[in-house]
Design a protein around this motif. Structure first.
Motif, mmCIF file in Angstrom:
data_model
loop_
_atom_site.group_PDB
_atom_site.id
_atom_site.type_symbol
_atom_site.label_atom_id
_atom_site.label_comp_id
_atom_site.label_asym_id
_atom_site.label_seq_id
_atom_site.Cartn_x
_atom_site.Cartn_y
_atom_site.Cartn_z
ATOM 1 N N UNK A 129 1.057 -0.945 -0.243
ATOM 2 C CA UNK A 129 0.151 -0.039 -0.121
ATOM 3 C C UNK A 129 0.728 1.298 0.041
ATOM 4 N N UNK A 130 1.819 1.190 -0.486
ATOM 5 C CA UNK A 130 3.489 2.398 -0.720
ATOM 6 C C UNK A 130 2.624 3.164 -2.050
ATOM 7 N N UNK A 131 2.618 4.315 -1.831
ATOM 8 C CA UNK A 131 1.673 4.474 -3.669
ATOM 9 C C UNK A 131 3.431 6.023 -3.433
ATOM 10 N N UNK A 132 3.234 5.892 -4.861
ATOM 11 C CA UNK A 132 4.493 7.386 -5.297
ATOM 12 C C UNK A 132 3.771 8.574 -5.433
ATOM 13 N N UNK A 133 4.483 9.676 -5.148
ATOM 14 C CA UNK A 133 4.397 10.656 -5.119
ATOM 15 C C UNK A 133 3.297 11.126 -6.365
ATOM 16 N N UNK A 134 2.258 12.420 -7.050
ATOM 17 C CA UNK A 134 1.658 12.584 -8.293
ATOM 18 C C UNK A 134 2.530 13.653 -8.880
ATOM 19 N N UNK A 168 -2.185 3.207 -10.568
ATOM 20 C CA UNK A 168 -2.407 4.080 -10.507
ATOM 21 C C UNK A 168 -1.712 5.371 -12.127
ATOM 22 N N UNK A 169 -2.300 6.176 -12.702
ATOM 23 C CA UNK A 169 -2.210 6.772 -13.597
ATOM 24 C C UNK A 169 -0.746 7.356 -13.361
ATOM 25 N N UNK A 170 -0.104 7.866 -12.028
ATOM 26 C CA UNK A 170 1.287 8.509 -11.906
ATOM 27 C C UNK A 170 2.043 7.689 -12.069
#
Length: 183
Positions: A129-134, A168-170
């Motif tokens: 559940x770690x996501x990157x910055x936008x 995600x789109x990112x």
């Protein structure tokens, strides 16, 4: 030692496709050499091109990529904590070939290594559940490269489903840069 040439007899009780299916269960198939056009999803080379040597470089490239993937498997097994390196590698290879086929491009081994490690680590990270910055300018980047975006997003669908993640789109924009570094 990593690659084996397996001859297939066209004559016998089983159809050629039944034999290929048995081989597919035992080996990782990378290409076919045949006097006949086969209805398979692998690169094929006709015997006349083998004899005159016009496809030797293409076959060598396919073998080099496969050797690289085999070596990467061990590294991924040690590196990843949330997914099995061997399984994720197989899925990433399919992703890579799907995208390259849709874009009608061939990527260098170096770029394929980068994409493969990036996707493997991305999946592992998303499982935590770690996501990157936008990404700044994401909307414009997607609009300017919409076909590439669409192809990669579609190819990500199977990864999303299999690994219960949301790419995600990112993340897709990051992948787009591998497939089109000039954009």
């Amino acid at each position: 030692n990593l690659i084996e040439i397996v001859p297939i007899n066209f004559i016998g009780k089983e159809s050629i496709y039944e034999r290929i299916e048995k081989l597919r269960k035992k080996y990782i198939l990378i290409c076919f050499v045949s006097p006949f056009e086969l209805d398979v999803e692998y690169p094929q080379f006709m015997l006349d091109r083998i004899i005159d040597g016009t496809c030797a470089e293409e076959i060598q490239d396919i073998m080099e990529i496969e050797k690289t993937y085999i070596k990467m498997e061990e590294t991924l097994d040690r590196q990843l904590k949330n997914v099995d390196g061997k399984i994720v590698l197989k899925d990433i290879k399919k992703f890579n070939s799907t995208v390259m086929e849709a874009l009608k491009i061939t990527l260098s081994t170096n770029i394929l290594i980068g994409i493969t490690f990036h996707i493997a680590c991305m999946i592992d990270r998303l499982k935590d559940k770690v996501i990157i910055d936008e990404i700044e300018g994401k909307k414009e980047y997607i609009q300017d490269n919409f076909n590439l975006y669409r192809i990669i997003k579609n190819a990500c669908a199977s990864l999303n489903t299999k690994y219960s993640i949301i790419i995600s789109d990112d993340e897709i924009c990051c992948l787009m840069k591998f497939f089109n570094p000039k954009a």
